[in-house]
Structures are given as structure tokens and as C-alpha cells.
Design a protein around this motif. Structure first.
Motif, mmCIF file in Angstrom:
data_model
loop_
_atom_site.group_PDB
_atom_site.id
_atom_site.type_symbol
_atom_site.label_atom_id
_atom_site.label_comp_id
_atom_site.label_asym_id
_atom_site.label_seq_id
_atom_site.Cartn_x
_atom_site.Cartn_y
_atom_site.Cartn_z
ATOM 1 N N VAL A 1 -3.651 5.964 5.087
ATOM 2 C CA VAL A 1 -3.261 5.861 3.687
ATOM 3 C C VAL A 1 -2.431 4.601 3.502
ATOM 4 O O VAL A 1 -1.629 4.259 4.363
ATOM 5 C CB VAL A 1 -2.413 7.084 3.261
ATOM 6 N N LEU B 1 0.485 3.118 1.332
ATOM 7 C CA LEU B 1 1.534 3.405 0.347
ATOM 8 C C LEU B 1 1.837 2.106 -0.390
ATOM 9 O O LEU B 1 2.120 1.101 0.223
ATOM 10 C CB LEU B 1 2.786 3.933 1.031
ATOM 11 N N LEU C 1 3.331 2.284 -6.835
ATOM 12 C CA LEU C 1 3.911 3.619 -6.710
ATOM 13 C C LEU C 1 5.182 3.593 -7.545
ATOM 14 O O LEU C 1 5.841 2.556 -7.608
ATOM 15 C CB LEU C 1 4.316 3.887 -5.253
ATOM 16 N N PRO C 2 5.525 4.700 -8.180
ATOM 17 C CA PRO C 2 6.788 4.687 -8.922
ATOM 18 C C PRO C 2 7.972 4.502 -7.972
ATOM 19 O O PRO C 2 7.964 5.040 -6.862
ATOM 20 C CB PRO C 2 6.827 6.066 -9.599
ATOM 21 N N ASP C 3 8.968 3.769 -8.401
ATOM 22 C CA ASP C 3 10.179 3.533 -7.611
ATOM 23 C C ASP C 3 9.864 2.957 -6.238
ATOM 24 O O ASP C 3 10.359 3.429 -5.214
ATOM 25 C CB ASP C 3 10.980 4.839 -7.461
ATOM 26 N N LEU D 1 -1.237 9.103 8.653
ATOM 27 C CA LEU D 1 -0.566 10.373 8.382
ATOM 28 C C LEU D 1 -1.237 11.501 9.144
ATOM 29 O O LEU D 1 -2.457 11.558 9.254
ATOM 30 C CB LEU D 1 -0.663 10.706 6.896
ATOM 31 N N LEU E 1 6.644 12.218 4.837
ATOM 32 C CA LEU E 1 6.391 11.350 3.691
ATOM 33 C C LEU E 1 7.604 11.277 2.759
ATOM 34 O O LEU E 1 8.012 10.191 2.330
ATOM 35 C CB LEU E 1 5.174 11.864 2.931
ATOM 36 N N ALA E 2 8.191 12.448 2.463
ATOM 37 C CA ALA E 2 9.336 12.466 1.546
ATOM 38 C C ALA E 2 10.483 11.658 2.131
ATOM 39 O O ALA E 2 11.140 10.881 1.432
ATOM 40 C CB ALA E 2 9.773 13.907 1.298
ATOM 41 N N ARG F 1 9.776 7.891 1.922
ATOM 42 C CA ARG F 1 10.061 7.305 0.612
ATOM 43 C C ARG F 1 11.556 7.021 0.468
ATOM 44 O O ARG F 1 11.970 5.985 -0.041
ATOM 45 C CB ARG F 1 9.626 8.255 -0.504
#
Lengths: 313, 186, 204, 101
Positions: free
Chosen positions: C26, C28, C32-34, C45, C182-183, C186
Motif C-alpha cells: 500500500v 500511504l 491523505l488528510p493531515d 502491510l 497503521l494508526a 500515522r
């Protein structure tokens, strides 16, 4: 179901649910506008949901490569339908649209449909971020379904009935929130979690670009987001007959009391979301399993003993 | 009249979705086809007046099938069905056996002289069920409870490869468990 | 394996639970927002655990530098704070940080912003859920709490003195991300807030 | 609606499930077949309760037992599938036919 509301209430129910949802979204929009320092005021806030709806209605649907359109569309459509079916057992004043003898179980079953719906939407668009959102909701739902169920059952236990109107009638002298405060708090927390409302909004949070809804646009997004809001409104409104005495109260007619109490619960939950950041899944699933479940079981035990003392059963 | 229409709709839906379970390519769709079949059966159970059991079937099966979808996608080679592949063995033999069983069942159903209806349903079926489970059928309930508990223990033992020595060290003296992800107690 | 719809199929690889499951490739960003402008992190992943990561910048030789001068540098720090809060899912303070950033960019004198901004930073520091959010969160070898603390310090420094703090480099980012979920990833990206403009800024 | 119609439906579900359980290669799909067979059992039980002995509660209790059996079957099945997959990366019955781990 001898004394249910007349047939026209079936038609009115979706209208009413949409109106309440609209008001809730507008309230949320007003708070957002205040935080961002944008234009505020009642008129501007009320216009926000309308404008957003119109924008989504004319927006184009996004297509993703190798998407599972069947599951994605079905999942999106299930959300508002589940919200509507759940709302059917909510009393407006004294009577609900459908006074089922297993009302609270029905309500819970409809909420659980949201799990399948969110997962299907997340899966449907064939996008990694959306699928992460879908999986997050499955984990969250699993952790919060049990405390949620126990909290609901505690209220049913106190009234010795699964029928929502019986639960309301049992609270004529004393609201259940007084004798089962733990169940009430757990209900509000888990209702927020079951409708992925903040601070439990990890399934649709910003860090995965909208999570399950990441790839939705146009009418698909409208149905998903609208359904999610409606489910949230229905879950919040259910706290009123379960714990806050339904339409009971002095001076005012029953339906007005229901409206006032529902508005209070909704305002509390909307306000709460803005106070706390999104909670991390692993911490709060753990919290659900080791704190909330034992707490609700203990609460149910206490209520059961009280019921037995009172000479019930 | 309405109930007859409902019966036919739900019965056909249950059979068609049940059939689709072994016809569709995508594992996600297969799982939800099975769920649709269960929901149709739940509708039939509701139609027969068993409101509590019908709703409980809805509740249980939605949860079960969502979990099933997760496992499906974990273990199947081609979960999205993007590349159709055959997952059958001995199709012909299985079809014959299933067909013979079906014919035998149908013959039995049509030939047996079923007893006529006796007794009246209790006014509150949910209450009657609860009373039975907590009274005369208490032993059934307790057996179910113990079996469920045994299942919980057995499934955890079977499916994890980490024991307490992995989590708390060889002398079990670690204060906080050493887990790859949080959420496990400790 | 073929590529239905032009997409590569997932392949297998060992993972932390001892099950050999599918790994997914993937990218990223860059949209992407922010998310820092122009950054792309290509990750492998498994579930939502990052097994491999490679970070790069698009438009590396873009001419001109936007975040220049003390005022804009302070605004840049507020922008980073807003992104961190946004990723953390804390909408109201994020909106407040964005508003302060916009005020700075619009040219309002810093002393009118500083007081409110440091109040915001204090509030974030005090928040118990933010601490819960970052304490011991599974992020591989990375200490997320320290990174967040660093970011908050940077905001305060930039506001009080107008000096630009030393930013993390894109090249270092990949190493921090491996092993994180993932969280958490970010949050790491938002907390590191790597340099995405040409090197001139850091010295100017 | 008669007892026979309900039983025919139950027999149909049972036969479809049996076909799936016998012909599928994947452990998870076999479980789907078993679930479908139990689904038929639920229909038959509910119909028998309604058309033969609505006065008793045995039919209802039996449905509770069947639902529990479904849950147990699924949980145990997934645990076994996970254990097999962990030890040799297979999810097909043919590959797991021998008992050696």
C-alpha cells in the motif's frame, strides 16, 4: 400489540427520525463552526446538513478497481434501514410504532446489523484504508456488544419484561438511572461505541482517511453517513425509555418529555465527542473486557437481588 | 394471507441463498449469502410466533457471520473471488449422496402420518422458555453453559501459540506482559 | 499470479503472530488528510502492522520555499500541531490550531497568538487520553511518547523565539515505521513531521 | 402453510448443506455446509413445535441447543483451522488428512 400507535405513525417514523437527525447534525455543525471560528448562528448551522445533502446528491459516485459493488451497496443501505427498524420500538411519549414483546432484544439485533453493514462497506470498495476501518469496527463491536447487552438486559431485569413500554411503566416511581447508574453509564459508552461515535470513531477516523467510508462519494456517502447518524440518534434515544423514565415527568405531556430527554442525551454525547480524542482500539477493547463487562454483570446481579427482594417473579 | 406470502418468500430466499453459498466465487459474498439464508429462517421462526428465538437468531447469526467473514478472508486463497477457481472435490459423489438423502427425507415427510396439533401455545412464549430453562430444563442449560466454557478454553488453547512463559518470562516475573499488541490483559 | 483488474494479488510472509498471512503493498500518501505535503510512504502491510516501509518525497526540486521567516515558521509548527491533533481524532483543538495558524499567516502580530497557542499546547500536554493514546503504544522500536513531546516542545520554541526546530528527515522516517500499526504509524509521521521543503529553510 | 411444507424446506436446506459439507475442500467452507444443515434443523424444530406440540417448551429448548451448537461448532472449527494453518499453512481437508503435525 393491541394498543400501538395508528398506522400513519409508520410513515411518520422515518420523517421524525430524519428531522431529529437533522437537528443533531446541525448542533454538531454549530459546535464545529464555533471551534473553527467560522460563521456561527442557528440559521447557518441548520443550513449545513441541507447543503451537505444537496452536495452529496449531485456528487458523482466514485468507482474503485475491482470493487465488490454488491456488498458495498447492500452494506450502505443496511445502515439506515437498521436505524429505522431499531427506532420502531422507541416510544414517542407512551407508545412506540411497534410495541414488540421482545423490544429490547429486537433493538439490539438491529444495532448489530450495523457491524455487518460497516464491514461490508469497508470491504466493498477494495481499498486498504476502508478495509482497516471495517475490521476496526468488528473488533470494537465484539468488545462492546457484551457490555451493551448486559446494560440493556439490566433495565429489562429491573422491569421484569423485554417489552419497552413495560420498562417505561416500571419507572413511574423511580428512574432506573438511580438504581442502576453503572448500567446507564455503560449503556451510553457502549451505544457510542456501537454507532462508532467519538471517542470510539476509530472505524471512520481521520487517520485512515474516513475509514470504512474512505472511498464513498455522492449518494453512497450520503446513505452511509446519514444511516450512521440515524443509528446514533436511535441508540441515544433508547437511553430515555431504558433508564430515564421515558415520557414520565411532571406538568409536560409525555411526548414533550421524551423529546426533552432525548435532546439532553444527544447533546451530552455530541459534546462528549469534542472533549476527548479518539481512543486507541487496543486500550479500550481491553477496558471493555476487563472493566465494563464485570461491572455490568455485578450491576445486573444487584438489580436481580433487588427484584427478588421486592417479591418479583 | 400475508403470512402465506411471507412463508413462500422467506422459504425460497432461504433455499436460494443457501444454494448460493456453494455457487459464488467471492468468500465475502458467500458468508453474507449464508447470513441471508439464516435471516430468512429467522423470519420463518418469527412467523411461527417464536418472537424471542427469531430475534436471537438474527442477533447471533449476524455476529457469527461477521466473524466468519474475517476468518474466511484470513485463510482462503482467493477471498475476493477475483480469479474464479474450483474448490470442490468429489462433486458427483457428494451430489448423489445429498440427492439420495433429500429424496429419503421427502419420502419420509410425505408418507408419515404426522400427529395432529395438541395443546395451545403459552400466552408469553419467552416467559415459558425462560421458565423451562431455569426450571425443568435446568440440566440442559447447565450442560450448555459448561460446554460453552469448555469451548472457550479449548479454542484459546488451540489457536494461540503463546503461553504465559512467552508473555511473562521464564520465571513468570515480568510485571507487564510482553505482547506484540496491547489489549491482552496485563 | 495474475492481476485481476490490474491489481497485484497479496503474497504471503511471516508475521508477528506466527501465522503466515497475506501481505499487502500500500502507498500511504501523497493524498491523505493531515499528511505532510508531497510525502509518499510505500509500506508492506500485514493486517494493519507495517512490515516494510520506504519513504520518499514527490516534487523534491520544487522551487521556492513557503514556510520562511519567523512568523511563517511559527505558523508551520502550528500547522504540524493541527495535523497531529487531527490524526489523533481530536477535532476541536485541531480546529483551534488551524485557526491560530491562519491568523499568523494572515499577518496578525505574534504576541496576539502566542498566549492562546501556548494555552492550547498546555491543554494537550495535560490531557489524560492523549497520554493514554501514546503511552506504550505498539510502534515497534519507536518511542511515540517522546516524539509527541518533542513536537509539542517545538511548537513552544517556535512561538516564543521564532527559531526553527530541527526537523526529522524523510530518510529516517521509514526506520521508525517498521513494526508499528497503521494508526501508530500515522501518529509517528505526524509527530516527526519530516522536512518536506528544500534544505534552505532549516538554516535560514 | 403446513407442517409438510416447512419440513420440505428443512430437508432442502439440510441436503444443500450436506452437499457442501461433503464436496468442499476448504475447512471453512465445510463449516458453512454444517451451519446450513443446522439451519434446516432449526426450521424443522420450530415447525414441529408449532404444528405438533405448541403447548410444551421442548421445541424452544431444542432450538436454543441447536443455536448453541452452531456457535460451538464455529468457534471450535476456527480454532482447529488456526492450529492447522499455524503448523503447516493449509486450510484444505485433503492436505490435513494425515494426523502427523
Amino acid at each position: 400489540m393491541a394498543d400501538a400507535l395508528p398506522l400513519w405513525s409508520v410513515v411518520l417514523l422515518p420523517v421524525l427520525l430524519v428531522v431529529v437527525t437533522w437537528a443533531t447534525v446541525a448542533f454538531d455543525a454549530a459546535l464545529t463552526a464555533r471551534a473553527a471560528g467560522g460563521p456561527s448562528g442557528v440559521g447557518a448551522a441548520l443550513a449545513v446538513p441541507v447543503r451537505e445533502t444537496a452536495r452529496l446528491l449531485v456528487g458523482q459516485r466514485r468507482r474503485t478497481v475491482a470493487a465488490d459493488v454488491v456488498l458495498g451497496r447492500v452494506g450502505g443501505a443496511v445502515l439506515p434501514v437498521a436505524a429505522l427498524l431499531a427506532a420502531a420500538v422507541l416510544p414517542w411519549g407512551r407508545l412506540p410504532v411497534a410495541d414488540l414483546d421482545v423490544g429490547v432484544v429486537w433493538f439490539n439485533a438491529m444495532e448489530v446489523l450495523a457491524w455487518a453493514a460497516v464491514w461490508m462497506v469497508g470491504w466493498g470498495s477494495n481499498s486498504a484504508l476502508a478495509l482497516v476501518g471495517g475490521y476496526r469496527f468488528v473488533a470494537q463491536g465484539l468488545a462492546y456488544e457484551l457490555p451493551h447487552m448486559f446494560a440493556i438486559i439490566t433495565a429489562a431485569l429491573g422491569a421484569e419484561s423485554l417489552r419497552v413500554t413495560d420498562i417505561v411503566d416500571a419507572q413511574q416511581d423511580l428512574w432506573f438511572v438511580v438504581i442502576m447508574p453503572v448500567a446507564f453509564v455503560v449503556y451510553l459508552l457502549s451505544a457510542a461505541a456501537m454507532t462508532f461515535w467519538g471517542p470510539f470513531d476509530a472505524p471512520v477516523s481521520r487517520d485512515v482517511a474516513g475509514g470504512a467510508a474512505a472511498e464513498l462519494s455522492g449518494i453512497d456517502r450520503l446513505v452511509f453517513a446519514g444511516g450512521r447518524w440515524m443509528l446514533f440518534v436511535a441508540a441515544a434515544a433508547m437511553a430515555v425509555p431504558l433508564f430515564l423514565g421515558g415520557g414520565g415527568g411532571p406538568w409536560l405531556p409525555a411526548w414533550l418529555w421524551v423529546a426533552v430527554k432525548t435532546a439532553a442525551v444527544l447533546a451530552l454525547l455530541v459534546w462528549l465527542r469534542r472533549k476527548v480524542p479518539t481512543l486507541r482500539m487496543d486500550r479500550w477493547t481491553e477496558f471493555a473486557w476487563v472493566v465494563l463487562i464485570p461491572a455490568t454483570i455485578a450491576q445486573a446481579l444487584v438489580v436481580a437481588i433487588v427484584v427478588l427482594q421486592r417479591g418479583g417473579m | 394471507m400475508i403470512s402465506i406470502v411471507l412463508f413462500w418468500v422467506l422459504a425460497v430466499a432461504a433455499l436460494v441463498f443457501g444454494f448460493l453459498v456453494f455457487r459464488l466465487d467471492s468468500m465475502a459474498q458467500v458468508t453474507f449469502a449464508l447470513l441471508a439464508s439464516f435471516l430468512a429462517v429467522a423470519g420463518l421462526v418469527l412467523l411461527l410466533g417464536l418472537s424471542y428465538l427469531g430475534v436471537v437468531i438474527v442477533l447471533m447469526m449476524v455476529i457469527e457471520m461477521v466473524i466468519m467473514a474475517v476468518f474466511m478472508i484470513m485463510y482462503m486463497m482467493n477471498p475476493a473471488g477475483l480469479m474464479p477457481m474450483s474448490m470442490f472435490h468429489n462433486t458427483k459423489g457428494s451430489a448423489v449422496i445429498a440427492g439420495v438423502v433429500f429424496v429419503a427425507l421427502v419420502a419420509g415427510i410425505l408418507l408419515v402420518d404426522w400427529p395432529t396439533r395438541q395443546g395451545e401455545a403459552a400466552p408469553d412464549l419467552t416467559f415459558a422458555l425462560g421458565e423451562a430453562l431455569m426450571g425443568g430444563q435446568m440440566l440442559t442449560m447447565m450442560t450448555l453453559g459448561v460446554t460453552l466454557f469448555a469451548t472457550i478454553v479449548a479454542t484459546v488453547v488451540l489457536s494461540t501459540n503463546r503461553g504465559r512463559y512467552d508473555r511473562f518470562g521464564d520465571d513468570l516475573d515480568r510485571a507487564v506482559a510482553d505482547d506484540p499488541a496491547g489489549g491482552g490483559v496485563g | 499470479m495474475g492481476m485481476p483488474g490490474g491489481l497485484p494479488m497479496a503474497d504471503l510472509g511471516p508475521d508477528r503472530d506466527g501465522l503466515t498471512l497475506d501481505r499487502l503493498h500500500v502507498a500511504l500518501g501523497p493524498v491523505l488528510p493531515d499528511w505532510p505535503a508531497g510525502l509518499v510512504v510505500r509500506v508492506v502491510l500485514q493486517g494493519d502492522v507495517i512490515q516494510e516501509a520506504r519513504a520518499e518525497l514527490l516534487d523534491r526540486d520544487r522551487a521556492g520555499v513557503f514556510w520562511d521567516g519567523p512568523q511563517r515558521r511559527a505558523a508551520r509548527e502550528l500547522d504540524a500541531l493541527a495535523r497531529l491533533l487531527g490524526v489523533a481524532g481530536w477535532a476541536d483543538p485541531a480546529a483551534r490550531a488551524r485557526r491560530l495558524r491562519d491568523e499568523l499567516l494572515a499577518g496578525s502580530p505574534p504576541e496576539r497568538v502566542v498566549g492562546r497557542a501556548s494555552g492550547l499546547v498546555r491543554r494537550v500536554r495535560r490531557s489524560r487520553t492523549v497520554r493514554l493514546l501514546v503511552r506504550g503504544i505498539p510502534a515497534g522500536e519507536t518511542n511515540l511518547a517522546a516524539l509527541v513531546e518533542q513536537r509539542l516542545d517545538a511548537v513552544e520554541v517556535a512561538l516564543s523565539s521564532g527559531a526553527a526546530p530541527v526537523r526529522g528527515q524523510v530518510a529516517e522516517l521509514a526506520g521508525l515505521l517498521v513494526g508499528a500499526e497503521l494508526a501508530a504509524a500515522r501518529l509517528i509521521v505526524a509527530a516527526v513531521d519530516p522536512e518536506t521543503e528544500s534544505a534552505r529553510v532549516r538554516h535560514g | 402453510m403446513t407442517l409438510e411444507l416447512f419440513l420440505l424446506l428443512a430437508a432442502g436446506l439440510f441436503a444443500i448443506g450436506l452437499f457442501g459439507a461433503l464436496s468442499q475442500m476448504s475447512i471453512v467452507m465445510i463449516m458453512m455446509g454444517l451451519e446450513l444443515m443446522l439451519n434446516g434443523v432449526i426450521v424443522a424444530t420450530a415447525a414441529f413445535w408449532f404444528y405438533v406440540a405448541p403447548g410444551g417448551t421442548d421445541g424452544q429448548v431444542l432450538i436454543v441447543v441447536v443455536i448453541t451448537a452452531m456457535a460451538i461448532e464455529m468457534a471450535a472449527g476456527f480454532a482447529v483451522a488456526t492450529a492447522i494453518y499455524r503448523s503447516r499453512q493449509v486450510d484444505m481437508t485433503d492436505d490435513a488428512a494425515d494426523l502427523a503435525g
